[in-house]
Structure formats: C-alpha cells, structure tokens
Design an enzyme around this catalytic site. Structure first.
Site, mmCIF file in Angstrom:
data_model
loop_
_atom_site.group_PDB
_atom_site.id
_atom_site.type_symbol
_atom_site.label_atom_id
_atom_site.label_comp_id
_atom_site.label_asym_id
_atom_site.label_seq_id
_atom_site.Cartn_x
_atom_site.Cartn_y
_atom_site.Cartn_z
ATOM 1 C CE LYS A 68 -23.696 -1.491 -19.411
ATOM 2 N NZ LYS A 68 -22.414 -0.816 -19.719
ATOM 3 C CB THR A 69 -27.964 2.638 -14.907
ATOM 4 O OG1 THR A 69 -27.277 1.401 -14.680
ATOM 5 C CG2 THR A 69 -29.024 2.834 -13.844
ATOM 6 C CG ASP A 113 -26.289 -3.526 -14.168
ATOM 7 O OD1 ASP A 113 -25.870 -3.701 -15.328
ATOM 8 O OD2 ASP A 113 -25.656 -2.869 -13.322
ATOM 9 C CB THR A 162 -19.667 -5.371 -18.805
ATOM 10 O OG1 THR A 162 -19.637 -6.452 -17.861
ATOM 11 C CG2 THR A 162 -20.204 -4.122 -18.117
ATOM 12 N NE ARG A 222 -20.650 4.560 -12.939
ATOM 13 C CZ ARG A 222 -21.132 3.364 -13.236
ATOM 14 N NH1 ARG A 222 -20.317 2.363 -13.514
ATOM 15 N NH2 ARG A 222 -22.439 3.161 -13.268
#
Length: 347
Positions: A68-69, A113, A162, A222
């Site tokens: 997302k980032t 975020d 999330t 990640r």
C-alpha cells in the site's frame, strides 16, 4: 508477543522500512502483482495527466506488507508531484490535519496509513477537504466561536487500512477508487525477489532458489524481502554469496521457517489443538491460555494463513485442526473418519 516473528507482514523496525524503501519500484511499469489494480491505475493516471487534474482519492485495504505504501509512492511519482506521508494515530487534534493540508501544493498526494484509526472529529474535517478542497477552522470556542474557511490546493488522498470494516460509511463513500489488495502468487513473489536480489548486488539466484524463498513468503512481498535478507547474510558467511536451494533451506531453518512459511508459533498453535485438545473443536480463549499468547494476536496473525492453507477450520463449536494440518506437523487425530462435515462450516 515475546519475540518478533520473521514471517509477519508488519514492519519490524524503522531500519527495515528504510531498507524496503531502497527496494521499492518507482514506476507503475516496474510494479509486480495486483494486475487489476495496476491496470485501473494506469488508465486513471494517464487520463488525469492529460487533463492536468488531481487524481481521484484512493482507498487501499488489505493485510500488511502487500504494497500500500509502495503504491502511494508510485502514484505520486507518476503524477510528478510531492508525497506527504502520515498516519491516523499521528493526527490527534484538528490542528495536526490543518497543518498537513495547508502545506500541500496543487495535485500533491497525501498518504494516510491506518486511516481507520482517525478520530471522528478529524474525519469530519476531512470530508470538506476531500470534496470541496477547503477546511473550516474554528478560531475560538463556545457559542460565539468564529470559523474561517481556508481554501486548499486540489490534492489526492490515498488512505490505507488493514481493517476496512472499521472505516465509517461516509468516509468510504468519498473515495473514488477503492481496492482490496490480494496476496501475491508465488510467481509474482519470485519476480520481486529476483529484482530485489539484483538491487542488492547479489548474483541472480536460480529458479529453484527463488521458488524456495517465494513459497515461504506467505503471499507477502515484505516477508519475501525479509527472507531474502536472511538468506543473503547466511550465504555471505557460509557459501561465499552463493545462493542455492540448499542454502535457502539451511538459512531459513535457523529462523524456524519451514517450507510453507510456518514458524514456531504456527506449529505450536496447531500442536496445542491436535495434542492437548484432540484436534478440537476448542475455543480460541482456551488455546490462547494454553499457549500463553494474546487471543487477538492469534486471531489476527496466526489463524488467517492457517485458514488459507486449509490447516485450520473455524467451526460453530470452536477451532478445529484439519487432517492436512495434522499431517503437516506429523500428528494423528482421533476419530478422523468420524468427523462431521457440518461441523466445519465457517462462522
């Protein structure tokens, strides 16, 4: 939890975030995975560039570690504008939001975020900012308080969460583009690992080595990059930087990560159900008490992947270990043949 888990999608620390930033793609053409979203963004970005307009507000939701980032950086880069990054918990009072919004320039991107953690008061201020590019600021308090309206430069808000279910309906309705990020396929993860290895100056791992890391990455970029770092360190000391399937197995065995990406906590969770509670069904609180772990941690960080693998069933009576799960940790379940299918209906 007592120790950090290597296979969690959450960022472990700031240094890891800096490391991941160096591996992030900067263009949509370099981005791997999420094909439907990538196609949607490609069309939208090209259209707004031609018109010279700000992009619609974007809401990205899904498990941590899926990019997302990264996507927010790509969008800002493709638009040729500046990206401002903040988070829901960081905005505790309206002045925090006003300070951020008034610094934005034309067509800039604001990334928030954990947007579901914004307070209702902050949300109210965001509504007019998102729709009309203005914000009302009270100068005083009480019944005679004065309010001034500050105009804002047209901007794009990208919200990431999330927990999309915790976002209010009015907030969700103000996003023009909403997309749920899905777990990545092993092929996509292998492509990401190969690109990261190249950026790290590693000799390109062979296909089997890439597959060995990718299959342990739980569908999450990640985690894939984190495992690659562990393999790189091991290979540097043990094999003169040569990465092979055997090296991957040895490196990740030291971390307690098996061939499916399960770690010690995952296996303990399944073993408790299988050995202590005869395969279940058993309540989550009982499992948590036996393990000495928080039930919320187990529900959010352990169960989703076990459910995805088909190793766990959430039944009306509680959690139940499946035959596949028992076979993976090499235990036998009593009365396996007599299990009633109706007991394995999901909540």
């Amino acid at each position: 939890m007592a120790t950090q888990r290597i296979i969690t999608g959450e960022a472990l620390n700031d240094s890891e975030e800096k490391f991941n930033s160096s591996l992030r793609p900067t263009k949509l053409s370099e981005y791997v995975g999420q094909p439907r979203l990538a196609q949607k963004l490609q069309i939208t970005l090209e259209a707004v560039r031609q018109r010279g307009e700000p992009m619609e507000h974007v809401l990205l939701h899904g498990p941590p570690g899926l990019g997302k980032t990264t996507l927010s950086h790509i969008i800002a880069n493709e638009l040729g504008t500046h990206l401002t990054v903040t988070s829901g918990p960081a905005m505790t009072k309206p002045g925090d939001l006003v300070g951020v919004l008034t610094k934005l320039q034309n067509r800039d991107v604001l990334f928030i975020d954990e947007i579901h953690r914004l307070s209702p008061v902050i949300e109210e201020y965001l509504y007019s900012a998102m729709e009309d590019f203005k914000i009302d600021v009270p100068i005083d308090s009480g019944m005679h308080a004065k309010v001034i309206t500050l105009p804002l430069k047209p901007f794009t808000l990208i919200g990431a969460t999330t927990r999309a279910g915790l976002l209010s309906g009015p907030m969700r309705s103000r996003f023009g583009i909403t997309h749920n990020l899905e777990f990545y396929s092993t092929d996509d993860l292998c492509s990401i690992i190969a690109r990261s290895a190249n950026l790290l100056g590693l000799s390109a791992p062979d296909a089997d080595s890439l597959l060995s890391i990718g299959s342990r990455s739980r569908g999450t970029p990640r985690i894939a990059n984190r495992l690659l770092r562990r393999v790189r360190d091991y290979a540097q000391i043990k094999t003169n930087n040569l990465i092979s399937p055997k090296v991957v197995d040895e490196a990740l065995a030291l971390e307690g990560v098996d061939e499916l990406g399960l770690d010690e906590l995952d296996r303990k969770y399944m073993a408790i159900i299988g050995k202590v509670y005869s395969g279940g069904p058993v309540g989550l609180e009982a499992i948590a008490a036996t393990l000495g772990e928080d039930s919320g941690t187990l529900e959010d960080m352990v169960e989703p992947y076990l459910l995805q693998l088909g190793f766990l069933a959430r039944t009306r009576k509680g959690r139940q270990l499946t035959l596949r799960g028992a076979q993976h940790i090499k235990i036998s379940l009593p009365n396996t043949a007599d299990q009633n299918e109706s007991d394995t209906d999901l909540f």
